[in-house]
Structure formats: C-alpha cells, structure tokens
Design a protein around this motif. Structure first.
Motif, PDB file in Angstrom:
ATOM      1  N   UNK A  67       2.708 -10.157   5.565  1.00 29.39           N
ATOM      2  CA  UNK A  67       3.958  -9.425   5.005  1.00 29.39           C
ATOM      3  C   UNK A  67       3.313  -8.098   4.235  1.00 29.39           C
ATOM      4  N   UNK A  68       2.223  -7.779   4.418  1.00 29.79           N
ATOM      5  CA  UNK A  68       1.885  -6.388   3.722  1.00 29.79           C
ATOM      6  C   UNK A  68       2.432  -5.115   4.124  1.00 29.79           C
ATOM      7  N   UNK A  69       2.792  -4.372   3.129  1.00 29.25           N
ATOM      8  CA  UNK A  69       3.716  -3.079   3.398  1.00 29.25           C
ATOM      9  C   UNK A  69       2.629  -1.945   3.300  1.00 29.25           C
ATOM     10  N   UNK A  70       2.433  -1.191   4.626  1.00 28.15           N
ATOM     11  CA  UNK A  70       1.736   0.091   4.653  1.00 28.15           C
ATOM     12  C   UNK A  70       2.722   1.205   4.474  1.00 28.15           C
ATOM     13  N   UNK A  71       2.773   1.905   3.204  1.00 29.40           N
ATOM     14  CA  UNK A  71       3.586   2.929   3.531  1.00 29.40           C
ATOM     15  C   UNK A  71       2.937   4.463   4.117  1.00 29.40           C
ATOM     16  N   UNK A  72       1.688   4.441   3.945  1.00 26.02           N
ATOM     17  CA  UNK A  72       0.908   5.396   4.530  1.00 26.02           C
ATOM     18  C   UNK A  72       0.188   5.239   5.647  1.00 26.02           C
ATOM     19  N   UNK A  73      -0.744   5.913   6.195  1.00 25.25           N
ATOM     20  CA  UNK A  73      -1.530   5.646   7.290  1.00 25.25           C
ATOM     21  C   UNK A  73      -2.267   4.570   7.105  1.00 25.25           C
ATOM     22  N   UNK A  74      -2.626   3.470   8.056  1.00 23.85           N
ATOM     23  CA  UNK A  74      -3.527   2.385   8.004  1.00 23.85           C
ATOM     24  C   UNK A  74      -4.514   2.496   8.994  1.00 23.85           C
ATOM     25  N   UNK A  75      -5.766   2.302   8.537  1.00 18.99           N
ATOM     26  CA  UNK A  75      -6.832   2.543   9.702  1.00 18.99           C
ATOM     27  C   UNK A  75      -7.641   1.445   9.752  1.00 18.99           C
ATOM     28  N   UNK A  76      -7.712   0.644  10.765  1.00  9.69           N
ATOM     29  CA  UNK A  76      -8.620  -0.475  10.678  1.00  9.69           C
ATOM     30  C   UNK A  76      -9.497  -0.116  11.953  1.00  9.69           C
ATOM     31  N   UNK A  77      -9.745   0.863  12.429  1.00 10.39           N
ATOM     32  CA  UNK A  77     -10.525   1.383  13.539  1.00 10.39           C
ATOM     33  C   UNK A  77     -12.080   0.715  13.399  1.00 10.39           C
ATOM     34  N   UNK A  78     -12.787   0.146  14.241  1.00 11.93           N
ATOM     35  CA  UNK A  78     -14.088  -0.446  14.316  1.00 11.93           C
ATOM     36  C   UNK A  78     -14.254  -1.602  13.353  1.00 11.93           C
ATOM     37  N   UNK A  79     -13.211  -2.046  12.848  1.00 11.44           N
ATOM     38  CA  UNK A  79     -12.989  -3.221  11.897  1.00 11.44           C
ATOM     39  C   UNK A  79     -13.553  -4.680  12.623  1.00 11.44           C
ATOM     40  N   UNK A  80     -14.326  -5.427  11.847  1.00  7.29           N
ATOM     41  CA  UNK A  80     -14.805  -6.734  12.502  1.00  7.29           C
ATOM     42  C   UNK A  80     -14.156  -7.892  11.612  1.00  7.29           C
ATOM     43  N   UNK A  81     -13.403  -8.785  12.583  1.00  5.69           N
ATOM     44  CA  UNK A  81     -12.720  -9.904  12.014  1.00  5.69           C
ATOM     45  C   UNK A  81     -13.567 -11.016  12.795  1.00  5.69           C
ATOM     46  N   UNK A  82     -14.440 -11.358  11.826  1.00  8.88           N
ATOM     47  CA  UNK A  82     -15.309 -12.894  12.171  1.00  8.88           C
ATOM     48  C   UNK A  82     -14.295 -14.010  12.720  1.00  8.88           C
ATOM     49  N   UNK A  83     -13.297 -14.128  11.891  1.00  9.29           N
ATOM     50  CA  UNK A  83     -12.550 -15.559  11.969  1.00  9.29           C
ATOM     51  C   UNK A  83     -11.171 -15.008  12.103  1.00  9.29           C
ATOM     52  N   UNK A 128       0.743  -1.220   0.146  1.00  8.90           N
ATOM     53  CA  UNK A 128      -0.050  -0.182  -0.079  1.00  8.90           C
ATOM     54  C   UNK A 128       0.790   1.208   0.051  1.00  8.90           C
ATOM     55  N   UNK A 129       1.058   1.765  -1.219  1.00  9.21           N
ATOM     56  CA  UNK A 129       1.877   2.828  -1.382  1.00  9.21           C
ATOM     57  C   UNK A 129       1.302   4.242  -0.526  1.00  9.21           C
ATOM     58  N   UNK A 130       0.215   4.478  -0.669  1.00  8.19           N
ATOM     59  CA  UNK A 130      -0.499   5.397   0.227  1.00  8.19           C
ATOM     60  C   UNK A 130      -1.373   5.072   1.286  1.00  8.19           C
ATOM     61  N   UNK A 131      -2.223   5.841   1.610  1.00  8.23           N
ATOM     62  CA  UNK A 131      -2.969   5.278   2.696  1.00  8.23           C
ATOM     63  C   UNK A 131      -3.832   4.059   2.787  1.00  8.23           C
ATOM     64  N   UNK A 132      -4.111   3.517   3.550  1.00 11.09           N
ATOM     65  CA  UNK A 132      -5.048   2.221   3.513  1.00 11.09           C
ATOM     66  C   UNK A 132      -5.962   2.510   4.438  1.00 11.09           C
ATOM     67  N   UNK A 133      -7.159   2.488   4.002  1.00 12.49           N
ATOM     68  CA  UNK A 133      -8.564   2.542   5.172  1.00 12.49           C
ATOM     69  C   UNK A 133      -9.448   1.362   5.025  1.00 12.49           C
ATOM     70  N   UNK A 134      -9.427   0.482   6.145  1.00 12.48           N
ATOM     71  CA  UNK A 134     -10.444  -0.323   6.297  1.00 12.48           C
ATOM     72  C   UNK A 134     -11.371  -0.242   7.626  1.00 12.48           C
ATOM     73  N   UNK A 135     -11.309   1.183   7.856  1.00 17.84           N
ATOM     74  CA  UNK A 135     -12.308   1.575   9.135  1.00 17.84           C
ATOM     75  C   UNK A 135     -13.755   1.035   8.921  1.00 17.84           C
ATOM     76  N   UNK A 136     -14.083   0.376   9.931  1.00 12.12           N
ATOM     77  CA  UNK A 136     -15.538  -0.224   9.872  1.00 12.12           C
ATOM     78  C   UNK A 136     -15.604  -1.482   9.041  1.00 12.12           C
ATOM     79  N   UNK A 137     -14.781  -1.904   8.276  1.00  9.58           N
ATOM     80  CA  UNK A 137     -14.885  -3.135   7.427  1.00  9.58           C
ATOM     81  C   UNK A 137     -15.348  -4.444   8.411  1.00  9.58           C
ATOM     82  N   UNK A 138     -15.962  -5.168   7.443  1.00  7.87           N
ATOM     83  CA  UNK A 138     -16.139  -6.569   7.923  1.00  7.87           C
ATOM     84  C   UNK A 138     -15.724  -7.678   7.387  1.00  7.87           C
ATOM     85  N   UNK A 139     -14.967  -8.495   7.993  1.00  8.82           N
ATOM     86  CA  UNK A 139     -14.361  -9.668   7.460  1.00  8.82           C
ATOM     87  C   UNK A 139     -15.102 -10.948   7.926  1.00  8.82           C
TER      88      UNK A 139
END
Length: 709
Positions: A125-141, A106-117
């Motif tokens: 091994x992912x590379x986040x060059x910018x800000x990474x947001x997973x706030x309030x994300x839900x990981x069911x597994x 991810x060369x820029x910002x990555x936003x997964x806020x509120x995402x549902x998995x």
C-alpha cells in the motif's frame, strides 16, 4: 557496497587492520555518526526534529527493527497515522529486522538501491510519488509490495528476491524495470497495472511467477527471462508490444484469455512444460517462429486478428487449436508435431496454406471461408463435418518442409511420410481435392456431392482380403479390387469377425473391422455403401478415368447383390437373383477372364452334347418321288430328305468332333453351321447361339472397361 562510500560516513568500529571503513552509514547532519550510532540523547533530539514529509538521508545505515520503527513513528502523518516521507534515501542501508514501510507515503524520490533486507520487507500500500529505486537490493525473505503505487519510474534492476515477492495489484504509472532481477521464491504480479514500459530482460524466476490479470499499457519486455517453475499470465492485458524472445519456461506457462493489443513475440521461446493460450486474443502480429513446445500446447478459442507466424515450430506433444479464429492468416507453418494437431472448430477467413508434419491432423467441423491448401506429412487427417466454402486441397507433401532456406527438423516423426485421410463424413465434397493420399481407412458414408470429389495423383484405397478362404466346404478367393472402408466394416460384421486387440496390425487376409464394431446400428448397411460407391464411380467417370471407376462399379453391384432389405428402397429378390447371375458369369461385366472361362466351358459342353446327341449317325440321302398328273405327260419331281437319325455305336470320333466344333464356333458368332443335326442337336445349337455370344460380349465389355480412355 563499495569499500569506501562516496558520502561522509560514520566509520564506527573501523580497524586499520581488519576493517578500515567501519560503519558505512552517512552521518546525521551536525554529527559525526550515523543514526544507528548516535547517542540516545542525540538520536532522540534528531527524531524530535523530524516532521511528516521531511527529507531524510540514511544511506548505508544499519537499521534494527526498533530503530526503523522509531524513525517511521517520528514521520507519521497526524491524520492517517501512516509514515509520510519526502525524499528518502536508504541506498545500501542494512535492515537486520523486519522492515515495515506498509502504507508509507513517499512524496519525493525513494532510494533503496543496494539495500539489504535480512528479514521481511513490507511496502504494501505504499505510495511513491517520485522515482523509486530498488536496483541491486537484496530481499533475504519475503518482500511485499501489494497495492503499492509508483507514480513515476520504479527500478528493481538486478534485485535479488530470496523469498517470495508479491506485487499484486501494484500500479506502475511510469516505467518499471526488473532487468536482471532474480526471484528465488514465488513471484506474484497478479492484477498489476504497468502504465509505462515494463522491462524484465534477463530475469530469473526460480519459483512460480504469476501475472494473472496484469495490464501492460506500453511495451512489455521479457527477453532472456528464465521461468524455472510455473508462469501465469492468464487474463493479462498487453496494450503495447510484448516480447518474450529466447525465454525459457521450465514449468507450465499460462496465457489463458490474455489480450495482446500490440505485436506479441515468442520467437525461439522454449516451453518445457505445458503451454496454455486458450481464449487469448492477438490483435496484431503473433510470432511463434522457432518455438519449442516440449509438452502439450493449447490455443483453444484463440483469436488471431493479425498475422500468426508458426514457421519452424516444434511440438513434442499435442497442439490444440480447437475453436481458434484466424482473420488474416495466409501461411500456417511449417510446423512439426510429435503427436497431433487439433484444428477442430477453427475458422480460417482468408486464403491460407497449411504445412504440417504430425501424426494426426484433426479438422472436425473446421470452417474454411476461402480457399485453402493443406500440405501434410506423416499425418492421418480427419475432415469430418468440415465446412468448405471454397476449394480446399489436401496434399501429401513429397519432401521436407523448409523455412528460410533451411529444412525443418522432422526427427520426432518416424516411418512413412505418406498422408492418410480418416474421414470426410458430413463434408460437402464438391470443393474437396485429395492428392496422393491413402484412403484405405477413409469413411465416406454421410458426405455430400461425392460425385464431384476430385482425386488427383496416386490415391489408394483398401484392397480386398488376399489368399484363399473357405466358405462352407468350398474354397473361395476374393477378387482383387479397390474397396471402401465401409464395405470392410460391413463384411467383417456379417462374418462375425472379432476386432483385433489394441495395437495389433490387422491381417491382410481378413476384412477390417470398423470403429463401432460390432454395433449394427452404427455400421453402414449395404444400401448406404452402394450409394457411396455409385457417387465415387461417377467422380472417376467425370474425371475421364473409366478404368479407375470399374472397381467402384463392382463394389456398387456387390452391395446391391447383398442388400436383403425387402422395403421399397432395398433390392428385390428377383433382381438380386439376376445380380447373382451377372456376378457369377462375368463379375458384373468387369472380369474378362471369368466370362472367357464360362465361354470355354459352355463351348466344351456344347461340343460334348453335339458329339453325343446332336450329330446324326449318317448324313441323310436325298430321295426323288415323281407323280404323273392325271391327263398329262408332264412329270413333277418333289425332292425330300429323310430325317436325321440319332447316332448309335461309336459317337466320340475325330470326324464327329470336327463337326461339333464347327457348329459350336459358328454359334459363338451368331451363325448357323449348316450341318445336319438331330432334333436334340438343333435345340443344343439354339441354346449355344444364345448363351455363348452373350458370354463373348461380356468378355469384350470387360476388356473395354479396363482400357477405355
């Protein structure tokens, strides 16, 4: 997801009655539908227009596994074959299948806020060059971020991990926020590097949480975190301040070999399971004030280079500080321990005051390089082989400990609050001061410079057995005196006493068996006990406590009398015979009643013998014999007296008793009675004049020994 998203959304499947919003996915540029609801032709055209590093925006879009795979395939880098994204916005997106972003860049910002998995999510091994947001994300597994790199801030605040979450060896170059996150399964942060602030405020770990080998370069905050199961921070490095305020560890907590370079705060933390800090290093302040340990706590080998604060700490189990090193600690406690505090092998480099209320305090081979004061309650203290470089005082604290004007809760401990000393073997007692301690079971044999030991206040020793006992056919009663535990052990061994059953209280009518009973090699012999009595006697005498030293002199003489070894160091038989006589007549010059009793008996025997054989029948008459020298008229008279005659007839009369009493009383004070005695009576008087004054002197000596100041 808000009822109406702030972006132009797809609205596919909207129904004014049941679902006025419909699909919340953002529209693909140039279209009126989201990526999921485009026609195949339009979708393929869109995907074909993408290139590695392109910015994408698919907020609120529902992704199936094939759809996500197609999108990432269109963004793959031709060299690495891994997805390469610019700014990527997947906020509130829904991933119904596995979401595989492994090794994505991810060369820029990555936003997964509120995402549902809904299924597994992989960012390994992912590379986040910018800000990474997973706030309030839900990981069911399960959620995997192993070996991921976050070059800027990473936010997981309020995220929900319903399955296992793995962040092993992740690099957070910027701040990492997990405030309010919930981990229902296992959480792995092993080997993670937090170069910026790491905030875990209010996080709930329902499963095991592991931070093995994690590195916290700046601030690490775990305030109000709940660890429902095991939590591991072994080998973790906290380069900045680390705060665990009001954290609850419901399972075991491990901080073994962790390094705290900044301040470490564990104030008011609750450890419901075992807590292990073995080998940890605290470079600055280590705060454990008000912490509650519901089970065992281990601080073995910990180095406290800064101040260590344990005020008001409660240990329900054992507290182990074996081999710990305190560099600048000045006050240790007050703490309460339901079992024992083990300070064996610990090193205190500066003057320190220890306040401990516990069942047992072990200081075996503990090293004090400066002065120290130990204020104890309820405790049995073991000082075996401790190294005292400066004066160390062990005191029985009379009242409850206090911290911040509040009494420390001692409800975990019941019974008398007195302090017992179990052993000072191997200790250089020249620097040791014991105040108001119970020394009934203390082992002294093997200590050095016991003659310089200082005993202050009310220090009690073991009494001799009480009551009457039978020795053969003769009833005996042990002299009431203070004794050493080693004498108890030797006498119990000599009498072949059985050891009491575990938990059984020894009877006060018998000698107490030792810890190695009935091993003769490990039980001190009378010679060792006599030397110990001698040194303690000198300590009392140097302290101007002559009456207190009397019992120790008695014990020393008792051990010499029973020492039957015939080598050069033992007591020869002749000397032991003299000691037997000395003991029998006056209790080694310490029992006035015994000497007076023998004096009264000797006087009675003397009176009876004098009445029977010493006083003559009649007082002899003087006779004058005159001779006239030849050749003169001068008369010379030579006065002579007839020899007293042995009595005959009635001998035991009041008149004869009065004479016998007069002779006897004069003999007591080395005076001749002047009475006419028979030859037998003369020898009786001579014997009386030798023996009875000696007995009187022994009685006076015993009284003097008890009242001398």
């Amino acid at each position: 997801m808000p009822s109406a998203p702030p972006w132009p959304h797809c609205a596919h499947g909207a129904d004014p009655a049941t679902d006025p919003v419909g699909c919340p996915g953002i529209r693909v540029p140039g279209h009126t539908a989201c990526l999921a609801h485009l026609t195949d032709t339009d979708r393929n055209a869109y995907l074909a227009s993408l290139a590695p590093g392109a910015d994408i925006d698919h907020r609120g879009t529902p992704f199936t596994e094939p759809l996500l795979t197609s999108l990432l395939y269109a963004l793959r880098h031709p060299t690495t074959q891994n997805p390469h994204l610019g700014d990527a916005r997947f906020d509130w997106a829904q991933f119904s299948g596995d979401a595989r972003f492994d090794w994505a860049q991810f060369s820029g910002d990555a936003g997964f806020n509120g995402a549902q998995f809904s299924r597994s999510a992989g960012f390994n091994g992912a590379q986040f060059s910018g800000d990474a947001g997973f706030d309030r994300a839900r990981f069911s597994r399960s959620a995997g971020f192993n070996r991921a790199q976050f070059s800027r801030s990473a936010g997981f605040n309020g995220a929900q991990f319903c399955g296992d979450a793995w962040f092993d060896t992740v690099q957070f170059s910027g701040g990492a926020g997990f405030d309010g996150a919930q981990f229902s399964g296992a959480a792995g942060f092993n080997g993670v590097q937090f170069s910026g602030d790491a905030r875990f405020g209010g996080v709930q770990f329902s499963g095991s949480a592991w931070f093995e080998g994690a590195q916290f370069s700046q601030f690490a905050g775990f305030n109000r975190v709940q660890f429902s199961r095991s939590a591991g921070f072994n080998r973790a490095q906290f380069c900045g301040n680390a705060w665990f305020g009001t954290v609850q560890f419901s399972g075991n907590a491990g901080f073994n070999r962790a390094q705290f370079c900044g301040d470490a705060g564990f104030d008011t933390v609750q450890f419901s399971g075992n807590a292990a800090f073995s080998g940890a290093q605290f470079s600055r302040v280590a705060g454990f004030e008000g912490v509650q340990f519901s089970r065992d706590a281990r601080f073995n080998g910990v180095q406290f280079s800064g101040d260590a604060r344990f005020g008001g700490v409660q240990f329900a189990g054992h507290a182990e500080f074996t081999g710990a090193r305190f560099v600048v600690l000045s006050w240790f406690g007050p703490m309460v321990c339901g079992q024992g505090v083990d300070l064996s092998g610990a090193v205190f480099e500066v003057p320190v005051t220890l306040e401990i209320a516990a069942r047992e305090v072990r200081c075996v081979r503990t090293r004090w390089e400066s002065t120290a004061t130990m204020r104890l309650r309820y405790a049995t203290a073991d000082l075996s082989h401790a190294v005292l470089s400066a004066p160390v005082a062990v005191n029985a604290h009379p009242t409850r400990f206090t911290t911040s004007d509040r009494s420390v809760d001692e409800s975990r401990l019941v019974g008398p609050a007195g302090v017992r000393v179990a052993s000072v073997q191997g200790v250089d007692a020249a620097h040791l001061v014991l105040t108001d301690t119970n020394l009934a079971g203390c082992l002294f044999v093997g200590a050095f410079h016991l003659d310089q030991l200082r005993l202050e206040g009310r220090c009690t020793f073991a009494p001799a057995p009480t009551g009457w006992h039978r020795r053969g056919i003769w009833p005996v009663r042990w002299t009431r005196r203070r004794t050493l535990a080693e004498e108890h052990h030797w006498r119990a061994l000599s009498a072949n006493q059985p050891a009491p059953a575990p938990g059984e209280v020894p009877s006060p009518r018998v000698w107490r068996t030792g810890p190695h009973h009935p091993d003769t090699d490990l039980t001190p012999d009378p010679e060792d006990v006599a030397a110990t009595y001698r040194q303690l006697r000198k300590a009392f005498e140097d302290g101007k406590n002559e009456p207190g030293a009397a019992d120790f002199y008695f014990g020393e003489m008792e051990m010499r009398r029973h020492n039957r070894r015939h080598d050069r160091t033992g007591t020869p038989p002749a000397e032991r015979g003299l000691l037997h006589g000395y003991w029998l007549l006056s209790g080694y010059g310490l029992r006035a009643s015994r000497a007076l009793g023998w004096l009264a008996a000797a006087m009675l025997v003397t009176i009876i013998l004098l009445m029977g054989f010493g006083i003559p029948q009649d007082s002899p008459k003087q006779k004058a014999t005159g001779t006239i020298p030849a050749g003169g008229g001068k008369v010379v008279f030579v006065i002579d007296k007839a020899d007293p005659q042995n009595p005959t007839g009635k001998r035991f009369t009041s008149k004869r008793f009065d004479k016998a009493l007069s002779v006897t009383l004069n003999s007591v004070v080395f005076r001749s009675s002047g009475q006419d005695l028979t030859t037998t009576g003369t020898y009786i008087e001579m014997t009386s004049r030798l023996l009875e004054p000696t007995l009187l002197a022994l009685a006076v000596l015993a009284v003097r020994g008890r009242i001398k100041r």
